[in-house]
Design an enzyme around this catalytic site. Structure first.
Site, mmCIF file in Angstrom:
data_model
loop_
_atom_site.group_PDB
_atom_site.id
_atom_site.type_symbol
_atom_site.label_atom_id
_atom_site.label_comp_id
_atom_site.label_asym_id
_atom_site.label_seq_id
_atom_site.Cartn_x
_atom_site.Cartn_y
_atom_site.Cartn_z
ATOM 1 C CG ASP A 165 85.770 -3.891 -36.607
ATOM 2 O OD1 ASP A 165 85.982 -5.511 -36.243
ATOM 3 O OD2 ASP A 165 86.650 -3.031 -37.274
ATOM 4 C CD GLU A 394 88.900 -2.860 -44.948
ATOM 5 O OE1 GLU A 394 88.608 -1.907 -45.950
ATOM 6 O OE2 GLU A 394 88.742 -3.468 -44.246
#
Ligand code: GLC
Length: 432
Positions: A165, A394
């Site tokens: 992103d 993550e």
């Protein structure tokens, strides 16, 4: 310090993460930060489930494709059930269909994952047969709707489509998007994770401007591909699609989908040739801003993916081997998502430095296919150590391995089970 948890317990802990994040046929990446089904997360998660529950692994892909649009696009998020903790939720995308979805896609890992599941499924081909036409429709969407002039390079219209992103790859193209909205007060992510790990308000204002532009075009696929003010050929999507085309071609040939096989051969040939346009003067591949015609300056973790796509030459592979050695000397754990020697490097901020295990998995697959098994093994060991030392985060700080973002993350657990936690050095995902 290495934790003393016995390996088998760590496997069990990884399975427990997947079970906890299982919402009944689909998995959330992490219950708090990401409470819905994400596209490429599901493909990686399926590989994890496949190590202990093959039926459940197939379900993950099947439910993902329940969100597929009529034009073939597989959305980046399927909003399965209402949840408060996430922005932008369904109302921000404004798409009228069931199940509710976002309006953009994500890297198409699904066909490669499906081929792995098929390889484990013995003689029962019923589920792969049902999936191939859907996979094919999604590939057609990339090659036709997202490449309206048939150039062989596909367009992404929003940084989130890349799945990377906040990568420095998008700094320049995003700088040309004029922000038309101010959404700072709508964000929910900063309530869950450290703001220094997350994108800035300015970034959110620009990317939500792109969503408004697409809404004004009523989400018409072609109009979006030609008209949005952010149009980039992402080296990641381009490589992952080419690899997935090759896997889908094998499936189509084996299962007798003849017309689909012919179309796939054409797309593969076109991409193989076109990708040379993505090579920089230093011999490393990059993303291309389709509006300005400029290659991205940054060399990011996507640079390795032409190996995963099997389009790189042996000489490219050796250049990437040298690049890995140089960046590894600058940060302890590989692969940093951007070059630690670059001014844009930021060790803990989203996609600007941290290590992601699914990227490592694909990069190792690529090195292994080019006979660079030492590099492939090194990435597996680094990935395993990150989990052993810190847990299923993550993503991880490449300097010291500190876990970042959200804990108990589905794809990190899945990468542990299907790859990083094993002693097996046969790392190519599928045999091509
Ligand atoms: C972030 C990542 C993206 C991922 C999603 C869910 O948005 O950048 O790649 O799919 O989280 O895990």
């Amino acid at each position: 310090m290495l934790s003393t948890t016995p390996p088998s317990d760590r496997d069990e802990a990884a399975r427990a993460v997947l079970r906890r994040n299982d919402r009944g046929g689909f998995t959330v990446p992490n219950g708090r930060v990401y409470p819905f089904q994400w596209n490429w997360d599901s493909a990686f998660v399926a590989l994890g489930f496949a190590t202990f529950d093959l039926d459940r692994a197939w379900r993950e892909l099947e439910t993902l494709f329940e969100g597929q649009w009529d034009d073939g696009m597989v959305p980046h998020i399927v909003f399965r059930a209402p949840a408060d903790g996430y922005y932008p939720g369904p109302e921000a995308w404004g798409i009228q269909r069931q199940p509710l979805t976002s309006g953009i896609s994500q890297p198409p890992v699904a066909a490669t994952a499906a081929r792995v599941l098929h390889g484990l499924s013995g003689r029962d081909a019923s589920r792969i047969r049902a999936l191939v036409p859907k996979l094919f429709a999604s590939h057609r969407w990339w090659h036709e709707t997202r490449d309206p002039d048939g150039t062989g390079l596909v367009t992404m219209v929003h940084p989130w489509e890349s799945g990377r992103d906040n990568s420095p790859d998008w700094d320049e193209p995003l700088a040309n998007v004029v922000p038309q909205v101010d959404v700072a007060h709508l964000r929910k992510d900063l309530g869950h994770v450290d703001a220094s790990h997350r994108p800035t308000h300015d970034f959110y204002n620009r990317v939500m401007t792109l969503v408004e532009e697409a809404k004004a075009l009523r989400w018409d696929g072609m109009a979006v591909a030609r008209g949005l003010s952010f149009r980039v050929c992402d080296l990641g999507i381009q490589s992952i699609l080419l690899r997935a085309d090759r896997d889908l071609l094998k499936l189509a040939e084996e299962l007798g989908f003849t017309e689909e096989a012919v179309a796939l051969q054409g797309w593969i040939a076109r991409s193989d040739t076109a990708m040379s346009r993505l090579k920089g003067g230093d011999g490393l591949y990059r993303s291309l801003d389709l509006r300005s015609g400029r290659l991205s300056e940054a060399v990011t973790c996507a640079a390795y993916l032409p190996l995963y796509a099997r389009m790189a030459s042996q000489e490219d592979a050796l250049a990437l081997k040298r690049h890995l050695a140089a960046t590894r000397a600058a940060a302890g754990f590989s692969v940093a998502s951007s070059d630690p020697r670059d001014r844009r490097f930021d060790a803990t901020r989203y996609w600007r430095g941290p290590v992601w295990l699914m990227m490592n998995r694909m990069i190792a697959d690529g090195f292994s296919a080019y006979g660079l098994t030492e590099e492939a093994g090194l990435l597996r060991r680094d990935s395993g150590d990150l989990v052993r030392q810190n847990g299923f985060w993550e993503y991880f700080d490449p300097r010291d391995g500190t876990g970042c973002g959200g804990p108990d993350f589905s794809w990190t657990a899945a990468m542990w089970l299907s790859w990083a936690g094993s002693q097996d050095d046969r790392q190519a995902l599928t045999a091509l």
